[in-house]
Scaffold this motif. Structure first.
Motif, PDB file in Angstrom:
ATOM      1  N   THR A 198       0.819  -1.216   0.000  1.00 47.24           N
ATOM      2  CA  THR A 198       0.000   0.000   0.000  1.00 47.24           C
ATOM      3  C   THR A 198       0.856   1.271   0.000  1.00 47.24           C
ATOM      4  N   PHE A 199       1.816   1.337   0.921  1.00 48.67           N
ATOM      5  CA  PHE A 199       2.653   2.537   1.019  1.00 48.67           C
ATOM      6  C   PHE A 199       3.465   2.757  -0.261  1.00 48.67           C
ATOM      7  N   LEU A 200       4.089   1.681  -0.757  1.00 45.94           N
ATOM      8  CA  LEU A 200       4.895   1.834  -1.969  1.00 45.94           C
ATOM      9  C   LEU A 200       4.038   2.060  -3.206  1.00 45.94           C
ATOM     10  N   TYR A 241       1.543   4.022  -3.314  1.00 49.16           N
ATOM     11  CA  TYR A 241       1.382   5.477  -3.345  1.00 49.16           C
ATOM     12  C   TYR A 241       2.684   6.156  -3.786  1.00 49.16           C
ATOM     13  N   ILE A 242       3.805   5.700  -3.208  1.00 44.80           N
ATOM     14  CA  ILE A 242       5.102   6.315  -3.545  1.00 44.80           C
ATOM     15  C   ILE A 242       5.417   6.134  -5.028  1.00 44.80           C
ATOM     16  N   PHE A 243       5.312   4.857  -5.511  1.00 41.82           N
ATOM     17  CA  PHE A 243       5.655   4.573  -6.912  1.00 41.82           C
ATOM     18  C   PHE A 243       4.608   5.135  -7.879  1.00 41.82           C
ATOM     19  N   GLY A 295       3.552   9.357  -6.099  1.00 37.43           N
ATOM     20  CA  GLY A 295       4.705  10.186  -5.746  1.00 37.43           C
ATOM     21  C   GLY A 295       5.739  10.274  -6.853  1.00 37.43           C
ATOM     22  N   LEU A 296       6.141   9.143  -7.412  1.00 47.80           N
ATOM     23  CA  LEU A 296       7.143   9.122  -8.481  1.00 47.80           C
ATOM     24  C   LEU A 296       6.519   9.209  -9.868  1.00 47.80           C
ATOM     25  N   TRP A 308       4.817   6.903 -11.568  1.00 51.63           N
ATOM     26  CA  TRP A 308       4.900   5.696 -12.401  1.00 51.63           C
ATOM     27  C   TRP A 308       3.521   5.154 -12.770  1.00 51.63           C
ATOM     28  N   GLY A 319       3.615   1.425 -11.423  1.00 56.02           N
ATOM     29  CA  GLY A 319       4.192   1.556 -10.090  1.00 56.02           C
ATOM     30  C   GLY A 319       3.373   0.852  -9.037  1.00 56.02           C
ATOM     31  N   ALA A 348       4.714  -2.386  -6.688  1.00 55.33           N
ATOM     32  CA  ALA A 348       4.592  -2.422  -5.227  1.00 55.33           C
ATOM     33  C   ALA A 348       3.910  -3.703  -4.768  1.00 55.33           C
TER      34      ALA A 348
END
Length: 447
Positions: A400-402, A404-406, A409-410, A412, A416, A420
């Motif tokens: 879940t966290f990644l 959002y990041i990938f 946030g990034l 992708w 992304g 994750a």
């Protein structure tokens, strides 16, 4: 009471697996056929159904808490040749899921707007999603009933009955879709409402048939007489087993709901990509899921009989067919993605992104196959708490966290998000494999 089925270490994994596999595929087709058939009318309706199905998947896990616990408990009782209280377990499982389904239906009716707002459903999908969920949600008790009786059949070694009934349900659903979507025989064209009505009616017929077959085939009863006075000890035991055992699935689907929210923030085309890829991905891990379920029942019997070493060998031996089948099917879906995704859409952006996601999904399915076999093996052995603990940590911190990041946030995007989820599955697979090899699950039989 006599045993209805016959499962032991000599029972062929294939003979247990293939009926479960076909049954699972047919059950999934009830929803996926809805999306495939309605795609000829409206792509937005497909995305709306995909969102509703994700919501329903989270809520239906409530039923699997009881059915999974009943499967494990009954398997160990039968494996140890202790037949007392089997009818009470059946009755508590059936009536508990019936009560849960009523609560879920009321919840969906009262809070559908809030749920759709929470997952940030695009406005252009809202009307279709609400209509579909109101009808499907009103008939959710049928799904809970069918799942419970199907679990009872499997626990008794009778795998084919669920397969036959699921085939019948699908045929009725497809026929109902044709009639109600396109307004055949003078009926009005109901579109997405017709799809939902057809699914509910076909499931109703399936429940009637499976209850009739239960009375004919199973040595045991489902009756209100076992509920008075209320069997607190049996219900508590089902919850003690089922809540942690179902917790892994609950955590997964809850995290998927949050990830779906991220996807909905990316736009309607991305929502469509997720819906189409999810439909295809179901077929990738259906065989691995069937293998893991069949093996869970075998392990339950062996643990009840005190044969831990044989149970260990069975789980490790089951990994190979589960993983190989997942790789082959996922690779084929990637290679033929243009044709398969073309069933739903001609949108070039959707086709290109879908192909990329299906490539990433090959690696995701390897980890998922490991997890399904090993987690169900640990649950059947009585090692209930460890999988849910690791599952919660990994699904939320990694998936879940990644996502959002990938994904956001990034930037992708949907690729992304899938990366994750792939990391989550593969990392958990390594942890669970090490635990099984170390034998930490031993000496945890439930009876």
């Amino acid at each position: 009471m006599e045993r209805t089925g016959s499962i032991d270490k000599k029972t062929s994994l294939f003979m247990l697996t293939w009926p479960i596999f076909i049954e699972l595929v047919l059950q999934i087709l009830v929803n996926n056929v809805d999306q495939i058939m309605i795609s000829r009318v409206s792509e937005n309706a497909v995305a709306a159904i995909g969102n509703v199905n994700q919501i329903m998947n989270v809520l239906v896990i409530t039923f699997s808490v009881v059915t999974m616990a009943a499967t494990i408990l009954v398997s160990q009782y039968l494996g140890s040749k202790r037949y007392n209280k089997i009818s009470e377990i059946y009755s508590v499982a059936v009536f508990s899921n019936l009560a849960f389904s009523i609560v879920i239906s009321i919840f969906l009716f009262l809070f559908s707007d809030s749920i759709f707002a929470l997952i940030k459903l695009p406005m252009e999908l809202l009307a279709d999603a609400k209509l579909y969920m109101n009808i499907i949600g009103g008939g959710i008790f049928l799904q809970g009933n069918f799942m419970t009786y199907a679990a009872i059949f499997r626990s008794n070694g009778l795998m084919k009955q669920g397969m036959y009934i699921s085939a019948m349900v699908n045929l009725i659903n497809i026929l109902g879709n044709f009639i109600l979507i396109y307004g055949m025989f003078g009926l009005p064209k109901l579109g997405i409402a017709g799809v939902a009505i057809s699914s509910v009616v076909s499931r109703l017929i399936g429940v009637i048939v499976i209850i009739y077959m239960f009375k004919k085939k199973i040595k045991g009863n489902v009756s209100m007489k076992y509920m008075f006075p209320f069997p607190k000890a049996t219900f508590r035991r089902l919850m003690v087993i089922g809540l942690p055992a179902g917790g892994e699935s609950i955590s997964y689907n809850a995290s998927q709901m949050v990830i779906l929210t991220f996807v909905n923030m990316m736009g309607t085309n991305i929502v469509k990509v997720r819906s189409y890829v999810t439909i295809l991905a179901w077929f990738t891990y259906m065989f691995a899921s069937a293998v893991s379920q069949a093996n869970q029942i075998r392990v339950g019997y062996l643990m009840g009989a005190g044969e831990e070493e044989e149970a260990s060998k069975m789980v490790l031996g089951t990994l190979k067919p589960a993983v190989i089948s997942s790789i082959i099917i996922a690779a084929l879906l990637f290679l033929f993605s243009d044709s398969l995704l073309g069933i739903f859409t001609s949108n070039k952006e959707v086709l290109q992104l879908g192909k990329l996601v299906l490539f990433i999904d090959i690696f995701l399915e390897i980890g998922r196959a490991f997890n399904m076999v090993l987690v169900r093996g640990m649950q059947a052995a009585g090692d209930i708490k460890f999988p849910i603990f690791i599952g919660i940590l990994s699904m939320w911190i990694i998936a879940t966290f990644l996502a959002y990041i990938f994904g956001i946030g990034l930037g992708w995007g949907i690729a992304g998000v899938w990366i994750a989820m792939m990391l989550d599955e593969c990392i958990r697979a390594v942890i669970f494999y090490i635990r099984w090899k170390k034998g930490t699950w031993r000496n945890k039989a439930l009876i």
